[in-house]
Each structure stands twice: as structure tokens, then as C-alpha cells.
Design an enzyme around this catalytic site. Sequence first.
Site, PDB file in Angstrom:
ATOM      1  N   ASP A  51       0.830  -1.204   0.000  1.00 36.53           N
ATOM      2  CA  ASP A  51       0.000   0.000   0.000  1.00 36.53           C
ATOM      3  C   ASP A  51       0.873   1.266   0.000  1.00 36.53           C
ATOM      4  O   ASP A  51       1.847   1.343   0.758  1.00 36.53           O
ATOM      5  CB  ASP A  51      -0.864  -0.046   1.264  1.00 36.53           C
ATOM      6  N   GLU A  79       1.844  -0.190  -4.814  1.00 37.13           N
ATOM      7  CA  GLU A  79       1.061   0.981  -5.198  1.00 37.13           C
ATOM      8  C   GLU A  79       2.012   2.171  -5.140  1.00 37.13           C
ATOM      9  O   GLU A  79       2.363   2.643  -4.060  1.00 37.13           O
ATOM     10  CB  GLU A  79      -0.115   1.191  -4.252  1.00 37.13           C
TER      11      GLU A  79
END
Length: 508
Positions: A200, A254
Amino acid sequence: MTTPLNDPAWWQRGVIYQIYPRSFADESGDGIGDLEGIVRHLDHLAWLGVDALWTSPIFTSPMADFGYDVSNYTDIDPVFGTLETFDALIAAAHKRDIRVLLDWVPNHTSDRHPWFMASRGSRDNPYRDWYLWRDRPNNWRQAFRDAPAWTLDPRTGQYYLHHFLPQQPDLNWNNPAVRTAMHDVLRFWLDRGVDGFRADVVHLIGKDPALPDDPDDPVGSRVAWHYHPLTHEWLREIRAVLDSYPGDRMMVGEVNLSDNAQVASHAGPEQLHLAFDFTLTYAPWDARAFRESIAAVEDATSAAGSWPALVLSNHDVPRHRTRYGGDERRAMVAALILLTLRGTPFLYAGEELGLEDAKIPADRHVDPGGRDPQRAPIPWTSDPDHGWAGKPWLPWPPEPDTRNAVSQRRDTASIAALYRRLLRARHDDATLHGGSLELLDAPAGVLAYDRVGPAGRRRVLANFEDSPVEVVSEGSWRVSLATSRQREGEAFDGMLGGTAAVVLTPAD
Ligand code: GLC
């Protein structure tokens, strides 16, 4: 032009399916999806033909950001299940040759994580330096609201940094103890048999120790500005952890930066295996815009020597069918493009059913980032409960009576059937999964490219306009895949229907 892949790894050859666990399938009856629900629907993933699944976070969490605020990285939140159900999920997925990736949230924890509770306890607590505390905040702003990225903690009279909600304090990766602890989290799950991770907002882990002010420019994503090259160093350490395990474990990151080259520079043999490129999620329904996006990704990844990771939809952006005005034929054309490009396609659960975003009445908004519509529950059946044991936590997406997995799978002309044919073709055809890509000139409104590789040449033609168009191609071609199933197997006559796409194979 890029070169064909010789011996692609599974994460280059394969297709990865994202599950938003709260919304996938509920077995317990509380209206929130759970791990048992995923196990129950693995046959749908096998039917579709995906190689791996990635679940958004399932760890213990107060759910301020629905799991992206973790209070224990090495346990499963009771709403989703237990470590035992997780083990059962891995076993059941592996039995079907589906790999399992977890969502690792390295930039921030929950404010209820014991590390942060200790850190905020006193200025001289050993955990104080695990987070970023300052007497005076800089001018950074948080992601979901127009508000400072710093909150004053009255107990110790200092501010802590949080790029997201105040309940998501940023970790201080410049502290080696933090890095070791987060590596241990990876090891915990690798030892349990996971095949890898989605990391993330991983571009944020490298931070300038001086935390300098942002330039005074109101344009652009402030979160992206805070990228710092130290991220590359932390990624190399992370890669060494993954590489110390057998069996091709991988990490997709990400990297939410607007510059394609900068995104691509985070992936390669020493850093991330893959870095998501979100360019396609910004492209409007326009052949030229798609062409430019594809060219940008091709240039950036070939310069960096990395492999593209491509996305049309996820839990953070409106679903692509909705972005393209709700026309299902556009969603079908987009699917054919995504699954014939060079790069690993990531599907977001429900796109194979042609789901649109749900309309959420104001009194049912729950996400602080306004992302409820794309997180609506997956309808599995046409029964009134659509296969959910409890009343779902969010409203259904449009037309669940017909737009559900059972109805879609039964219909050979459906978007789900198209996804399945595309996945099978991509899996079986070394040119489609590993070939190079050449963008071609084409009439206005048409996107055209060739894939060239060990199995020969494939030509992709996609008409973004509503009226039919003639596309002249030298040589004779056969339609091997088409958004309109009845065309498959035909000799290609040069005509493309309105809002339609085909994959062509040389006739002999
Ligand atoms: C990522 C996630 C998003 C989350 C944020 C903070 O962008 O995809 O859902 O809110 O990070 O963790």
C-alpha cells in the site's frame, strides 16, 4: 519497441484478481464479506481462469479506513475470520492453482496499534521515534480532506504526521527498528505460505528526514510530492526478504506518482516485482487518450527494464464501466484491451460481471474518502439475497437480479464469458502474454496495436466510436477473439462494428 519475454515468471504471464473482502461474499450472516465467503467462491475464480488473488487488508483493524489502518499485522480481524480460516483459504486456493497475495500496509499503522499507543505515551518512550513527532508541523496536507497532515497530541504537546486519517499515523522508516519489524511481518505471512503482497502507498515509505515544506502550489497530488528516493533503498531491503524464500514470491507496489518513469523506476530485479501504473484509470473514453497512455507505460517500463502492471478499476476509483458512461459495450472493449496489452492485468472483482458503481444514499455513506460506490457488494445469484447470508453493509450495484455471477456465467454472450475467453487465450498464447507491443496507425476513433512474439503476430483493433469503421490491414487475418462472440472464427473483412474490438491472427 520492447522485446518479447523469454521465460516469463507467473506474475508476468498471469492475471491477478483483486478482492475487496468486505464486499465479496458473506458466509457469517453479518452482512460483511469474510474469508469463508472467498473460499466458497474460489470456483468462480477458477472458472474465470485467474492465476492469483489479492485481498485488500484482512488484518486486525478498527476499520477507520476499512482495514488500511492495521492494529495487528499478524492476525486476522474477527469480522473476516481467524488464522485457521486463512490457512484454509490458502490451501483451497492452492488446490486450484490460484496464488494468494496479501495487502501489506507499510506506510502507516492504526492509532490503536500497540506501537503507536506506546509512542504517544511519552516523549522518551522507546517507540517514540517509530512515528514522526514534531513541535511544529510543516505545511503538508492529508489525503482525504483538505486539512493538515498533522494532529496535536495534547498528552505530550507534539504533532504526529499522518498522510491519511488522524487514525493512520505514518511510521518512521528511517528508524531501522521499524524496518526490521515490518520485514518480520512479511516473514510471518511468507512462512504461512502466501505467494506475495500488494504494498500500500509504498512510495511514501522513503521520507526526507528534514520533512521540508511543500512548494506553495495548489495543483497536483500532495501525497505524490512527498516521494523521496530513500524509498528505493527500503525496497531493496524488502526485496532481499522476499528473495530469501523459495517459490517465486512477489510484491506489487502501489506507487501513486503521476510520472510514469518515476513509477517504473521502483520495479525491477532489485526492488518491487511490479509497480502499478494507473495511467489507464485516468484516460477518458477516447482512442487517442488510450494510445497515449499505452505509449507512456511502454516507454517508461522499457526504459526502466521493468514489466508493466495494468489496472482499469480498483477499490479507490470509480469502476471503469461507470467512468465510460455506463455503456457495457465500452466495458467489453476495455476488457479486450486490458487483457491483450503487454503487462500483468489486475482485475477488480465484479468487473468481469460488468458491474457499475452503486448509488449510495447520503445516509449510508461510510467511507471517509467517498469510495463507497465502487465497493458495493458482489451479487452472486438472482435470489433476493443474491447469495449473501446477511444484509450487505452497502447497497447493491445496479440490476443485481440479472447482473450477478450465476446469470452472467450462464450467458455465452455476456461480458463474463468474454473475460473468460480472453483469460484463456492470454494464458495459452505466448505472444499475448509475453510478446512485444507495436502501436499502429489507425483511422480516427480506432486503437490498433500488434503483439509480436514466439507464437507469431496478433493484431488488436478497438473501435471507440459508435459507428462502424473500415480498417485496412495488409495480408489476410482471422478473428480469434471478439467482443461480439459470433465473429470469432470468421475471416476478417476489414469492418469493425461500432464500440467493438477484435483480436486477429494471421490466416496462414
Ligand atoms: C491506498 C489504498 C487506499 C487507502 C490508502 C491509505 O491508496 O488503496 O484504499 O485508503 O492507501 O492506506
